[in-house]
Design an enzyme around this catalytic site. Sequence first.
Site, PDB file in Angstrom:
ATOM      1  N   HIS A  29     -16.801  -3.816  -7.102  1.00  9.96           N
ATOM      2  CA  HIS A  29     -15.419  -3.980  -7.572  1.00  9.96           C
ATOM      3  C   HIS A  29     -14.613  -2.737  -7.234  1.00  9.96           C
ATOM      4  O   HIS A  29     -15.106  -1.625  -7.351  1.00  9.96           O
ATOM      5  CB  HIS A  29     -15.361  -4.257  -9.086  1.00  9.96           C
ATOM      6  CG  HIS A  29     -16.168  -3.331  -9.928  1.00  9.96           C
ATOM      7  ND1 HIS A  29     -17.540  -3.388 -10.012  1.00  9.96           N
ATOM      8  CD2 HIS A  29     -15.794  -2.294 -10.723  1.00  9.96           C
ATOM      9  CE1 HIS A  29     -17.989  -2.450 -10.833  1.00  9.96           C
ATOM     10  NE2 HIS A  29     -16.940  -1.768 -11.266  1.00  9.96           N
ATOM     11  N   HIS A  44     -11.499  -0.677  -8.444  1.00 11.95           N
ATOM     12  CA  HIS A  44     -10.537  -0.444  -9.528  1.00 11.95           C
ATOM     13  C   HIS A  44      -9.184  -0.122  -8.886  1.00 11.95           C
ATOM     14  O   HIS A  44      -9.105   0.750  -8.013  1.00 11.95           O
ATOM     15  CB  HIS A  44     -10.936   0.774 -10.363  1.00 11.95           C
ATOM     16  CG  HIS A  44     -12.224   0.649 -11.115  1.00 11.95           C
ATOM     17  ND1 HIS A  44     -12.269   0.333 -12.448  1.00 11.95           N
ATOM     18  CD2 HIS A  44     -13.520   0.829 -10.732  1.00 11.95           C
ATOM     19  CE1 HIS A  44     -13.530   0.324 -12.863  1.00 11.95           C
ATOM     20  NE2 HIS A  44     -14.309   0.619 -11.839  1.00 11.95           N
TER      21      HIS A  44
END
Length: 148
Positions: free
Chosen positions: A97, A99
Site C-alpha cells: 500500500h 500512503h
Amino acid sequence: MTIFDHLIAGALPASFVHQDERCVAFMDISPITPGHVLVVPRQSVATLDALDAEARAHLWEVARKVGVAQRQALGSVAQHLLVNDGPGASQSVPHVHIHVIPRYGGDTLRTVTRLIAHVSMLATRRRPREKGREQLQALAQRIATAMA
Ligand code: DGP
C-alpha cells in the site's frame, strides 16, 4: 487473506475514493493527517517487487492522482507518498500500500511526530467509532468527486 483483502471484498467497511480493475484507494482508518489515503493493489502481495511492473506503475499513477484530488478537494498544499515495503520496514499490514498523506502548511511538528510514531510502530491502530467513520466517509466523498 489480509485485512485489506476483506476491505476490498466488501466484508468490512471502508471509505473508498477510487476503484479500478487493478487497485483501490480508501481512507486510512488511523490518519496521520486529515484525508490520509491508502492505494492498494487487488493482488495480495506484501512488497512492491512482488508486483509486475505494470501494476506497480499503475499504483504510483493512482497515488499521484489521489494527491492532486486531495489538493483540489481538501486544500492541502503537498503530500507524502510513503511505502513501508515489508515487515522489516515497520509494515503492519502485509499487503502492498502507498500512503498518500496530505500536508496543509504549518503542520510540520504534528505530522513528523505522527510519521515517526507510525514507522516506529508506536501508533495505536484501532477501528474508528461510528462518528469517525462518518468523517472518513465525508472526506472520501470529496476526494472521490475530485478524482472523477
Ligand atoms: P503500514 O504501517 O504501512 O502497514 O500501515 C498500515 C495502515 O493501514 C495504517 O496506517 C492503518 C491502516 N489500517 C489498518 N487496518 C485498517 C482497516 O481495517 N481499515 C483501514 N481503512 N485502514 C486500516
